[in-house]
Design a protein around this motif. Sequence first.
Motif, mmCIF file in Angstrom:
data_model
loop_
_atom_site.group_PDB
_atom_site.id
_atom_site.type_symbol
_atom_site.label_atom_id
_atom_site.label_comp_id
_atom_site.label_asym_id
_atom_site.label_seq_id
_atom_site.Cartn_x
_atom_site.Cartn_y
_atom_site.Cartn_z
ATOM 1 N N SER A 131 11.131 13.645 -17.972
ATOM 2 C CA SER A 131 9.897 13.698 -17.949
ATOM 3 C C SER A 131 9.423 12.306 -18.392
ATOM 4 C CB SER A 131 9.323 14.650 -18.833
ATOM 5 O OG SER A 131 9.804 14.822 -20.085
ATOM 6 N N LYS A 132 10.230 11.758 -19.271
ATOM 7 C CA LYS A 132 10.177 10.410 -19.762
ATOM 8 C C LYS A 132 10.003 9.356 -18.554
ATOM 9 C CE LYS A 132 12.019 7.248 -22.995
ATOM 10 N NZ LYS A 132 13.102 6.789 -24.065
ATOM 11 N N ASP A 133 10.949 9.516 -17.600
ATOM 12 C CA ASP A 133 10.901 8.700 -16.583
ATOM 13 C C ASP A 133 9.339 8.651 -15.599
ATOM 14 O OD1 ASP A 133 13.235 7.640 -17.177
ATOM 15 O OD2 ASP A 133 14.447 9.116 -15.848
ATOM 16 N N SER A 134 8.975 9.845 -15.567
ATOM 17 C CA SER A 134 7.781 10.067 -14.910
ATOM 18 C C SER A 134 6.548 9.620 -15.535
ATOM 19 C CB SER A 134 7.694 11.805 -14.592
ATOM 20 O OG SER A 134 7.637 12.390 -15.805
ATOM 21 N N LYS B 209 4.353 20.130 -13.983
ATOM 22 C CA LYS B 209 3.862 20.250 -15.537
ATOM 23 C C LYS B 209 3.097 21.479 -15.594
ATOM 24 C CE LYS B 209 3.782 16.445 -17.689
ATOM 25 N NZ LYS B 209 3.272 15.245 -18.216
ATOM 26 N N TYR B 210 2.184 21.695 -14.772
ATOM 27 C CA TYR B 210 1.191 22.578 -14.772
ATOM 28 C C TYR B 210 1.786 23.910 -14.443
ATOM 29 C CZ TYR B 210 -2.713 19.539 -14.737
ATOM 30 O OH TYR B 210 -3.556 18.669 -15.198
ATOM 31 N N ARG C 138 0.881 -1.272 -0.004
ATOM 32 C CA ARG C 138 0.187 0.207 0.018
ATOM 33 C C ARG C 138 0.762 1.297 0.021
ATOM 34 N NH1 ARG C 138 -4.347 1.994 -2.176
ATOM 35 N NH2 ARG C 138 -5.019 3.677 -0.964
ATOM 36 N N THR C 139 1.889 1.217 0.821
ATOM 37 C CA THR C 139 2.858 2.470 0.818
ATOM 38 C C THR C 139 3.581 2.704 -0.522
ATOM 39 O OG1 THR C 139 3.361 1.947 2.878
ATOM 40 C CG2 THR C 139 4.705 3.132 2.022
ATOM 41 N N TYR C 140 3.903 1.386 -1.081
ATOM 42 C CA TYR C 140 4.524 1.807 -2.636
ATOM 43 C C TYR C 140 3.556 2.151 -3.441
ATOM 44 C CZ TYR C 140 6.222 0.077 -7.121
ATOM 45 O OH TYR C 140 6.906 0.053 -8.435
ATOM 46 N N ILE C 141 2.273 1.960 -3.634
ATOM 47 C CA ILE C 141 1.235 2.387 -4.413
ATOM 48 C C ILE C 141 0.829 3.883 -4.087
ATOM 49 C CG2 ILE C 141 -1.216 2.194 -5.020
ATOM 50 C CD1 ILE C 141 -0.947 -0.910 -4.604
ATOM 51 N N MET C 142 0.861 4.403 -2.953
ATOM 52 C CA MET C 142 0.797 5.727 -2.346
ATOM 53 C C MET C 142 1.824 6.506 -2.813
ATOM 54 S SD MET C 142 -1.086 5.208 1.302
ATOM 55 C CE MET C 142 -1.024 6.931 1.558
ATOM 56 N N ILE C 143 3.132 6.219 -2.771
ATOM 57 C CA ILE C 143 4.102 6.919 -3.000
ATOM 58 C C ILE C 143 4.112 7.129 -4.453
ATOM 59 C CG2 ILE C 143 6.788 6.923 -3.248
ATOM 60 C CD1 ILE C 143 6.908 5.511 -0.594
ATOM 61 N N LEU C 144 3.729 6.032 -5.399
ATOM 62 C CA LEU C 144 3.668 6.143 -6.933
ATOM 63 C C LEU C 144 2.545 7.260 -7.350
ATOM 64 C CD1 LEU C 144 3.789 2.726 -8.237
ATOM 65 C CD2 LEU C 144 5.235 4.339 -8.624
ATOM 66 N N ASP C 145 1.564 7.196 -6.426
ATOM 67 C CA ASP C 145 0.308 8.372 -6.525
ATOM 68 C C ASP C 145 0.751 9.682 -6.394
ATOM 69 O OD1 ASP C 145 -1.272 6.537 -7.497
ATOM 70 O OD2 ASP C 145 -2.415 6.097 -5.348
ATOM 71 N N VAL C 146 1.697 9.962 -5.264
ATOM 72 C CA VAL C 146 2.193 11.213 -4.805
ATOM 73 C C VAL C 146 3.106 11.485 -6.014
ATOM 74 C CG1 VAL C 146 3.507 12.385 -3.383
ATOM 75 C CG2 VAL C 146 1.958 10.738 -2.353
ATOM 76 N N ARG D 221 3.315 10.898 -9.070
ATOM 77 C CA ARG D 221 2.776 11.123 -10.306
ATOM 78 C C ARG D 221 1.747 12.455 -10.233
ATOM 79 N NH1 ARG D 221 0.389 6.848 -10.631
ATOM 80 N NH2 ARG D 221 -1.813 7.266 -9.784
ATOM 81 N N LEU D 222 1.419 12.720 -8.978
ATOM 82 C CA LEU D 222 0.598 14.121 -8.842
ATOM 83 C C LEU D 222 1.683 15.103 -8.491
ATOM 84 C CD1 LEU D 222 -2.086 13.301 -5.961
ATOM 85 C CD2 LEU D 222 -2.267 13.605 -8.598
#
Length: 209
Positions: free
Chosen positions: A148-151, A139-140, A122-130, A132-133
Amino acid sequence: MTLYYSLVFLLLMAEMALFMVLILPLPFTIKRKLFTFISENPIVAKLQYGLKITFIFILILFIDSVNRVYRVQVELSQAAEGSNAGQIMGHERLEVQARKFYSQRNMYLCGFTLFLSLILNRTYIMILDVLRLEERVKKYEGTTDKNSKDSAKLAEAGGAGEIARLKREISKRDQDIETLKKQASGLHKEYNDLTDRISQQDSTVKKDR
């Protein structure tokens, strides 16, 4: 401690170390490269698959240890309620208490290992989401760097379900395009046949004249 419980203990220590690495306050660029490497490395993918199988065996050990704790507890209760309750205070009681201790130790060991594996996932998924955000915010703001390719790859790792849905839509569109091509080919063939018929009729009319 038997060999397999020693391996479970080593796995628990490795999970604790990995959890500490995940929650370290690393810079954004380093953390993004680290998680991109984890999500794309084929060796890590094979290791994750092997760990899933390992956790199934640990779950079996956990169920067995719970069963052993229950049986020892029942044995103690029956001995305490029996007619020879005063005789259980000696060597036999120490043996049963030792069995209870080892069974409880194994139960807690396997249980915490399984529980920590869920926390890590769950921590791994949450860090991926963070990540990405954070990349979306950069980017905004117009501050996206050269990585940016890695992201983008990291975002793909976190959104596998979305990618699968888009692939299904693309496949459906491809089928529709193939159907339209077949229909267009049939219409073109009919147009050529109709053109040939009209040409034949015109030639026949000219001959009659």
